[in-house]
Structure formats: C-alpha cells, structure tokens
Scaffold this motif. Structure first.
Motif, PDB file in Angstrom:
ATOM      1  N   ARG A  19      50.019   5.076  28.661  1.00 36.93           N
ATOM      2  CA  ARG A  19      50.873   5.009  27.488  1.00 36.93           C
ATOM      3  C   ARG A  19      51.784   6.215  27.424  1.00 36.93           C
ATOM      4  O   ARG A  19      51.462   7.294  27.929  1.00 36.93           O
ATOM      5  N   ARG A  64      53.151   6.082  20.538  1.00 33.24           N
ATOM      6  CA  ARG A  64      52.307   6.403  19.393  1.00 33.24           C
ATOM      7  C   ARG A  64      51.647   7.729  19.689  1.00 33.24           C
ATOM      8  O   ARG A  64      51.037   7.895  20.746  1.00 33.24           O
ATOM      9  N   ARG A  67      46.129  10.658  18.870  1.00 38.14           N
ATOM     10  CA  ARG A  67      45.446  11.219  17.708  1.00 38.14           C
ATOM     11  C   ARG A  67      44.614  12.439  18.082  1.00 38.14           C
ATOM     12  O   ARG A  67      44.490  13.377  17.291  1.00 38.14           O
ATOM     13  N   ALA A  68      44.021  12.405  19.251  1.00 39.68           N
ATOM     14  CA  ALA A  68      43.161  13.524  19.651  1.00 39.68           C
ATOM     15  C   ALA A  68      44.005  14.788  19.828  1.00 39.68           C
ATOM     16  O   ALA A  68      43.591  15.878  19.447  1.00 39.68           O
ATOM     17  N   GLY A  69      45.194  14.618  20.403  1.00 38.37           N
ATOM     18  CA  GLY A  69      46.073  15.764  20.586  1.00 38.37           C
ATOM     19  C   GLY A  69      46.466  16.380  19.255  1.00 38.37           C
ATOM     20  O   GLY A  69      46.335  17.590  19.046  1.00 38.37           O
ATOM     21  N   ARG A  71      45.001  16.024  16.434  1.00 30.65           N
ATOM     22  CA  ARG A  71      43.830  16.521  15.729  1.00 30.65           C
ATOM     23  C   ARG A  71      43.377  17.869  16.276  1.00 30.65           C
ATOM     24  O   ARG A  71      43.010  18.765  15.522  1.00 30.65           O
ATOM     25  N   LEU A  72      43.421  17.983  17.576  1.00 27.78           N
ATOM     26  CA  LEU A  72      42.968  19.233  18.187  1.00 27.78           C
ATOM     27  C   LEU A  72      43.910  20.371  17.819  1.00 27.78           C
ATOM     28  O   LEU A  72      43.495  21.473  17.480  1.00 27.78           O
ATOM     29  N   HIS A 111      42.965   6.196   9.355  1.00 28.73           N
ATOM     30  CA  HIS A 111      41.908   5.260   9.721  1.00 28.73           C
ATOM     31  C   HIS A 111      40.774   5.412   8.717  1.00 28.73           C
ATOM     32  O   HIS A 111      40.598   6.476   8.124  1.00 28.73           O
ATOM     33  N   LEU A 112      40.013   4.342   8.575  1.00 26.73           N
ATOM     34  CA  LEU A 112      38.856   4.397   7.672  1.00 26.73           C
ATOM     35  C   LEU A 112      37.571   4.475   8.480  1.00 26.73           C
ATOM     36  O   LEU A 112      37.287   3.605   9.298  1.00 26.73           O
ATOM     37  N   VAL A 113      36.806   5.527   8.236  1.00 24.93           N
ATOM     38  CA  VAL A 113      35.503   5.669   8.884  1.00 24.93           C
ATOM     39  C   VAL A 113      34.409   5.513   7.840  1.00 24.93           C
ATOM     40  O   VAL A 113      34.500   6.090   6.757  1.00 24.93           O
ATOM     41  N   VAL A 114      33.424   4.705   8.157  1.00 23.56           N
ATOM     42  CA  VAL A 114      32.314   4.501   7.234  1.00 23.56           C
ATOM     43  C   VAL A 114      31.175   5.449   7.594  1.00 23.56           C
ATOM     44  O   VAL A 114      30.673   5.423   8.719  1.00 23.56           O
ATOM     45  N   TYR A 129      28.143  16.919   6.293  1.00 23.24           N
ATOM     46  CA  TYR A 129      28.509  16.595   7.671  1.00 23.24           C
ATOM     47  C   TYR A 129      30.027  16.517   7.828  1.00 23.24           C
ATOM     48  O   TYR A 129      30.602  17.144   8.726  1.00 23.24           O
ATOM     49  N   THR A 133      31.960  19.428   9.928  1.00 22.40           N
ATOM     50  CA  THR A 133      32.523  19.062  11.224  1.00 22.40           C
ATOM     51  C   THR A 133      34.014  18.785  11.122  1.00 22.40           C
ATOM     52  O   THR A 133      34.673  18.583  12.134  1.00 22.40           O
TER      53      THR A 133
END
Lengths: 350, 350
Positions: A19, A64, A67-69, A71-72, A111-114, A129, A133
């Motif tokens: 990508r 797009r 996200r990891a980039g 975020r980091l 994004h939604l995380v449960v 948590y 984190t």
DNA sequence: TCCCAATTCTGTAACGTTACAGATATGCCA
DNA sequence: TGGCATATCTGTAACGTTACAGAATTGGGA
C-alpha cells in the motif's frame, strides 16, 4: 528532468507493491516526504498548487495513513475504548450502544475497541489498563456510581472520557444520561391518571447513580399527588427474574397490594407481570405497570404494559460525540446531555 | 563497574518518567536492547540467568510492549476485527457474541475492534478496508451466504478469518455454526410426538446459508414422519413483526391451518404466537410452536413455547478461537465447529 | 544591483520494536 | 598452544509517521 531526492531513494522505486506510503507518494511526485505529509493535513507552509496535486494523487492511489506510524510518532491512537461489564445485559442493549458509537465515529478516523471486565472483579482494572498503556485516546464507561472511583481516576490523570450516567463528584465531566427522574415522574403521573393510588417502584440496583434519580422522581411525584409509597424492601432489577417474580407474587397476594408499579427495566417488568399473574392478578385490571423498555419485543407483545423507551443507540452516539470532543480538549461542561422520551436535551452547567 | 553501552545512551538515564520501554529496561540492567527484547520472548540465544533476570525486572516495572512499535515493525496488529451489520439485531444477541469473543481473547494480546457496516450498502466494504489497511490480523464475519463474496475474497488474499455460519464454497475455511438442521429435525420430532401433523416452518431469510440447513432438516424429518409441509410462502423471520403476525393470523384462520410451527428466531416466535392469538387460537391447544431462542426472557415468559437456545456467547468463544488459530496458520479444516443443544461438536473434514 | 524577509520546500531524527549481521567470551579438541 | 565451534551478547537499520531546523527560491524595497 526530475530532481534527485536522496530522501526518497531508489528503494521506493524498487519497492514492488504494497500500500502507498508517504515515501512512495513523495517519490512518485518528486517531492520530499515531509512536504507530502504536510500537504495532506492542510499545513500552512505548502503552496496551494502542490497541496492540491498531492491530495489528488493521494486520493487516486488510495493512500491511507499507517495507523501504527502515526501512533508511534504522535502517541495518538485514534481509538475509543468502550469498557463493558460482560456480566451485564439481560436484554442486549449493549449492541445498541455499540451501533450508536459506530454511527457517530463512522466518518472519523476513530476505531472502537471493546475492553471487557467483570464487575465482580475490579472495575478499575480496565480503566487503568487503557490509561497506563495508552491504548486509546478516550474511554466510555457505564454503570456509573455517585462517587465513581474510575471517574476520579480519569479526572486526576486528565484522560478524556464520557460516562453513561452521572456522578455526584464536584468536577464536571462529559456524560450522557437518560432522565430517569423525569421518567419516574411521568410513570407515576400516568398511573395516577388511571386511578391508581398504591404505587411501588422496582428500582435500579444499589450503588448506581441513576437509582437515586429515579427514586427522587418517584417520591416527588408521589408527594405531589399526596400518595404514599408502597415499599418493596431491597428488591431491585438486579435480582434474578425468579426472585422478582416470587417477591412480587407475595406482595400481590398481601392484604392491600400495590395497584401500580414502576419498573426500571424491561426484564424487571417481565418478571413483575409474571409475579402478578402468578398471584392471580391481571395486568390492566388489578394493577398497571409502567416500565423502561430495552428490548423492542416487549412493547409489542404486551400492549397493556406502558413502556418508555430508552434509546441506547442515541446514547451511543451522544457518548461517542462527547468523548471525541473531550479528546479535542473541549470544555466538559458542554459535553453533558440528557435524554428523555421527547428527545435529547443539552445541559448547561448550573 | 558497569559497562558502557552506547546503544542505551544517557537519554535513557535522563528520561524523567513514562512507561518502561525496552530501552529503559536495557539501561537499568546494563544490557543491550536486543537482549532484553529476546529475553522477554524466550528466544533461544539468551542465557538462562539473564532471561530470568530480565523477565523479573520487566514484571517489576510493569513493562508492556508498545503495540504501535510492534505493529510498525512486524506488521502484526494484535487486533481481531468483528464485522457487524448495524441494522441487524432485534434481540441483542450481538452483545453475547462480543462477550464470548472477549472471554476467549482475555488472556491473549488481542484486542477486539468492532467494524460496522450496513447490509443495505456494500458488505464487501468493511472486509476490504481491513485487508487493505491491514488494520487487523483476523476477521470475524456473520450473515454468511452459500457463495459468500467476502469469504472468497478473504481466501484469495490469504487473510485469516472465521465465519459465523457456513458457506458452500469448495475451499475449507474456519467457521462456527449452530446445527440448524439438527434443530429443525428435533423441532419436528417434538411436534410430532405431541401429535401434531400439519407443520409449517418460519424460516431464516433468503440468501443466508443456514436457511437451507434448516429447511433440509425440516423436510427430512417431515418425510421420515410421512408428513407433508404446510407452506408459508415467502414469509421469513426477516419480515417485520407486524407482517409475520398478520400473515400467521390469516393462515391460522384458514380451513385446515397448521397445528405446529417451527420458528427460526425468537422474535419470529413472538410474532407467530401473536398471530395465533389474534386468530383466536391458544398456544398449546390449537397449535404448538418450537423456536430458536435468542433472548433469555422469552423462555421464561412463555413456558408453553418450546425453545432451543443458540448460545451466542459460546459462538463468540469458538469464533475467536478459530480466528486466533487461523492467524497462527492452523489448518482450516480443524477450525470448524458446530453447536447443537447438547453442546459443541468439532467437525472433521469429510 | 543587492540584501533580506517571506514562502515553500528539504533532510534528519525520533517514537519502540524486531531482524540481521556481527562481536566477544568460553570451552573443547587436536 | 592454537584453532574453531558454541553460547551469549551487541549495535545498526528499518517499519511509517511527524517535529524540527535548515535550505532554496522568490519578490520587493533600498
């Protein structure tokens, strides 16, 4: 003749597929990576034409951001964490809350995380948590208590959040709530209008804030009508279906039983009606029941049951909206809303 | 005298606070970052004592790997994406599936992300999004169709997934399903045992695989009993409550109406019973109904209704388990399971 | 014509992790 | 004693992004 850019070296050219990244776009356009990055987020120091070119190419190749980039580098997760008690939920309202949240964040980068927990263990654990984190930018919690430790913790840590239900803490914080006080008042008035005079409340479980709200509305409406309250002891909607039924059957079989009930939940109303029928009473004849509705089937199946719907999908939307704004640093006082049967009402701080 | 390690330079020492990283642990212990990284994941080339020391320190300081770092470097997201139709769900079973998934992934590094879509739009869209952006390691989908395009796409791309419900594609893939064929057979046998002989099926909606399964079980059991099927036309549980009720009322008022019904959903049974009663029939007298149960309230409220529970929490656990194993590269044929009223049954490929 | 500021672009470094290619020490055999 | 394999550690580079400092270009005023 294209310029030679060492930054986006031959690797980008040699890269077979995968990508698109800032680097690959930069290479394609003969620009620096930084320029592309800035152009895509409407930074000020980019020429108008360049910005438009970059945005066009990015759209064409379906760029797009990784996200990891992001975020980091920035610490921004673009995640909202919904903290859920996995022992809850007789009636599945949780799915409506989730749908509401996803409705609201659909066009956003979130994004939604449960994040699950068990209320029989430590309710602080999932909150700690996420904060420790940094796995989300904001948190949504429910089962809110008057002096909620989670809320205090989040306020202390300056971590964005919104609660489903209110607290009684001093500091204002984002929340969405259903106006249970108004509901109880409406319920009492409806029962009184049908000529009922011995009213009982099947309340929310002890500990949760909205129990006090509902109680307050119930009591106030009763005293306005000059009626006494018929006490049900320690019975609450957290009791099992069987226990509610049995207790109500006993109550209904007593000398002068209630002739009107207000239930804080649809499941409670279910059990309540069963108790009445077990005692030989007929709904709408010996007694009326007004209840909050969670499952839609209920209303439809028992027309004699007066149901006031709490719109959990709406709650989800409001909560998501509040967290997102909180993440953006908005004033908490403007992120409080109250829903009642006639819609949502924004609250201004008092 | 401590060694001088250039790698974990004075920055780590000067760093005021923040959560522990490999670098900070490495600095504290006088080790290299790589060594710490390896020691924490039980790599082979680390001395036994060093490994234990590192693990102890990591535990003491509460080290948790930075997900963004891992994700950026390895591409592993540690995310499972649950793809949900947000128009579904009369009965809230979705929350049970979610609880089941979180049960299973609780002690794993996985997070659960909910990815919504509307079945009236493009069901491929969320699947493509996850695969293209690599925003999850595995996907769980439901509303599975016989020739499901999503499944084909995921198989083609070698992307790990599990489906709730089966397909009829050639390639084996991980799934969990409720044995709707067995359910229909059981239901028919139960009705026949009560002396019913004119049986009708209120089936799942067209398009979904389990409709055929249920139909097959229903037909087979009927022909075993030497009975004909009473057709309900194109009625399915996807019809509105009102429509089901009205259609069933008309059917029940016909000359020789069914005396036994099998419903594919609790909500359908709800509507069905209402239709019967609207036609003046009494459940258990003129007709019996056997239904799949989704909301627990139902069983309890109508004892005359025969209910077979589909355990969605179990489904969630099985699905999560299957995706995780699929991510680890397990053989899909071993990741198929079928639930029936008496429990889960692992399937071996035929 | 020259200089300086504004505009618009650039490369480098870093976030935390792991893959890779060494480096060092140890022990064993000839 | 020397050589070599093994065990155990090391630093460098890279994933994709953004903050930062700096470079190149342009235009305008003196």
């Amino acid at each position: 003749m294209g310029r030679r850019l060492r930054q986006v070296a031959e690797e980008a050219a040699a890269a077979p597929e995968g990508r698109p990244t800032l680097k690959s776009i930069a290479f394609m356009m003969g620009l620096g990576v930084t320029t592309v990055s800035r152009a895509l987020k409407d930074a000020p120091e980019i020429g108008e034409e360049t910005r438009r070119r970059v945005q066009m190419v990015a759209r064409q190749v379906g760029y797009r951001p990784n996200r990891a980039g992001v975020r980091l580098r920035t610490g921004k997760t673009n995640v909202i964490s919904l903290i859920l008690d996995t022992e809850d939920d007789m009636t599945g309202f949780v799915s409506d809350i989730i749908y509401g949240i996803t409705d609201r964040i659909a066009e956003s980068p979130y994004h939604l995380v449960v994040t699950p927990y068990s209320r029989r263990r430590d309710p602080m654990e999932p909150v700690r948590y996420v904060v420790e984190t940094g796995s989300a930018d904001g948190i949504i919690i429910s089962r809110t208590e008057p002096a909620d430790k989670r809320v205090r913790y989040l306020l202390e840590h300056g971590f964005p959040f919104a609660t489903h239900g209110r607290t009684e803490l001093d500091a204002a914080h984002p929340f969405h709530d259903f106006d249970n006080q108004a509901f109880a008042r409406m319920a009492v008035e409806a029962l009184v209008a049908r000529g009922r005079s011995r009213l009982a409340l099947l309340p929310p479980p002890p500990g949760l804030t909205y129990r006090a709200h509902m109680r307050a509305g119930f009591s106030a409406a009763l005293s306005d009508a000059g009626l006494p309250e018929y006490p049900l002891g320690d019975l609450s909607i957290d009791a099992s279906i069987d226990e509610i039924r049995d207790r109500i059957r006993a109550v209904a079989a007593s000398r002068s039983p209630p002739d009107g009930y207000v239930s804080a939940s649809g499941a409670g109303a279910f059990a309540l009606v069963a108790g009445l029928e077990a005692a030989g009473q007929v709904l709408g004849r010996e007694a009326d029941v007004v209840s909050k509705q969670s499952t839609k089937l209920l209303r439809w199946f028992r027309p004699e049951l007066r149901l006031v719907e709490e719109d959990f999908r709406l709650a989800g939307r409001e909560l998501a909206n509040a967290v997102m704004k909180a993440i953006d640093g908005a004033d908490p006082a403007g992120l409080q809303s109250l829903a009642n049967p006639s819609g949502v009402m924004p609250l201004t701080p008092c």
